[in-house]
Write a protein that holds these residues in place. Structure first.
Motif: not given
Length: 431
Positions: A334, A342, A279-282, A285, A338, A405, A140, A276
């Motif tokens: 961002s 993801e 926003a590493s996980a849903v 995000a 993700c 998710n 990401i 960004s």
């Protein structure tokens, strides 16, 4: 910019394959800036086409390219994203070179169609290539760094093309298109030297992949794709609606349009990577997607207020609009990075990424007509309606992403892979 500042801001990936990709992307997008700024004038003033013929040819190329995006995604899964991506860069270099020799509408239509197919293919496979060149922890961020390079490249290309516009001769416009051809070729050459490990799926994994839903059967992923496409309308607000609104509906001087573009580009370059990373996980995000809708709605209402302002106050409000809009842009892109990675199946990144790119691609094709009818034709009321549209779109994108998710374990199955004979660059982490 000092190298220590670049490192601190993480504007480029660390040394290795991803950095070469970022530099190649920078080179490529300098050419895009040249072409976007001076390409239309080349077709009308050098080739001799009418505005209507030029628009028709480019629209046909984009439409056919959108229809074939998933084909290139499947090819990326089968033969490796690097091979497909570099091949499409070479095709674009060839088409730009051929454009300089075109002198009739029929040949223009043929070349524009091939170029449009390659252009959409590049957009549809870039995510798959980033996935293959990075690990789960940095893809990401890598996508954000690529977007930073894109903004810098487009800005440089636009500045260079501005000189051609000042000269305003057929030769100057031919230089713009020829320069784009050279830069496409340079980007392809740089990427050709980066070795990316392509993992072939084993027979057992292939059977599992067939049973698992593909992107066109994955309704939750398609819902996220569609909702994200709605939010992506903001890009055309900046590039299409804003210049026409400022020029025709406000008292602000026309140079303020360039001011807005420059401020927006600087903010994106400086902050895209940092935003960004949040926003590493849903779930994170999804929250950004909701904020996106609110920020873009506030931007619409702010722009609506400029219609009755004097020049000085209008410029101040436009600067405020730029900050609000750019916050929404940073959050949307961002969240998009993700969602695209993801929520996709790791066994079919090429197919999933190409389908996900359809959302913004279709919206880009529809946006000029939609914005001209809804906003520019209705003034303040149009901006108010658009504000509501963005709030709803942000809510839909967030809700769809959270639902997808929750369902993710049902379709994301780690593939048992067998590395192909392609050598892997030790500096590049393969997927």
């Amino acid at each position: 910019m000092d190298s220590r500042v670049i490192a601190k801001l993480q504007l480029l990936p660390p040394p290795g394959g991803l950095r070469r990709f970022a530099v190649a992307n920078l080179i490529n997008t300098v050419g895009s800036g040249l072409y976007i700024t001076g390409g239309t004038l080349f077709f009308t003033r050098t080739v001799g086409l009418s505005v209507e013929q030029t628009a028709f040819g480019l629209t046909v190329g984009t439409g056919v390219g959108l229809a074939l995006m998933m084909v290139f995604g499947r090819l990326a899964d089968r033969f490796g994203p690097k091979l497909v991506y570099v091949s499409l860069l070479v095709v674009q270099a060839m088409m730009m070179a051929v454009f300089t020799q075109v002198r009739s509408f029929s040949w223009f239509l043929v070349v524009a169609t091939i170029s449009g197919i390659a252009d959409r293919g590049i957009s549809g496979t870039v995510g798959s290539l980033i996935h293959a060149m990075s690990d789960g922890g940095n893809r990401i961020t890598a996508r954000a760094q690529l977007r930073t390079a894109t903004n810098v490249g487009l800005g440089l290309g636009t500045l260079i093309a501005g000189a051609a516009l000042l000269v305003d001769t057929p030769q100057a416009y031919t230089f713009v298109v020829a320069g784009n051809a050279v830069l496409f070729a340079a980007a392809a050459s740089m990427l050709a030297g980066v070795h990316v490990a392509h993992h072939r799926v084993s027979r057992a994994a292939a059977v599992g992949a067939v049973r698992a839903p593909g992107p066109l059967r994955d309704t939750r992923y398609l819902a996220v794709t569609a909702a994200n496409g709605l939010l992506a309308l903001h890009a055309s607000v900046l590039s299409f609606a804003l210049p026409l609104w400022v020029a025709d509906h406000t008292g602000a001087p026309k140079w303020s349009i360039a001011m807005v573009m420059i401020v927006n580009t600087v903010i994106v370059v400086l902050l895209q990577v940092r935003v960004s990373q949040r926003a590493s996980a849903v779930p994170q995000a999804a929250r950004m997607a909701r904020l996106t809708g609110i920020a873009l709605a506030a931007a619409c209402l702010t722009l609506a207020a400029t219609e009755s302002l004097g020049p000085v106050l209008c410029i101040a409000v436009l600067l405020l609009w730029t900050v609000i809009y750019t916050a929404g842009e940073l959050w949307q892109t961002s969240a998009e990075f993700c969602f695209g990675f993801e929520l996709a199946s790791d066994d079919a990144q090429g197919a999933y990424q190409s389908v996900f790119a359809l959302g913004p691609g279709v919206m880009r094709a529809l946006a000029p007509t939609l914005l001209a009818t809804l906003v520019l034709g209705n003034g303040t009321r149009g901006w108010i309606v658009l504000a509501g549209f963005f709030v709803v779109s942000g809510f839909l994108a967030s809700t769809a992403a959270l639902a997808a998710n929750r369902n993710r374990p049902a379709f994301r199955r780690p593939a048992a892979t067998t590395p192909s004979t392609l050598p892997a660059d030790r500096s590049v982490a393969s997927s």
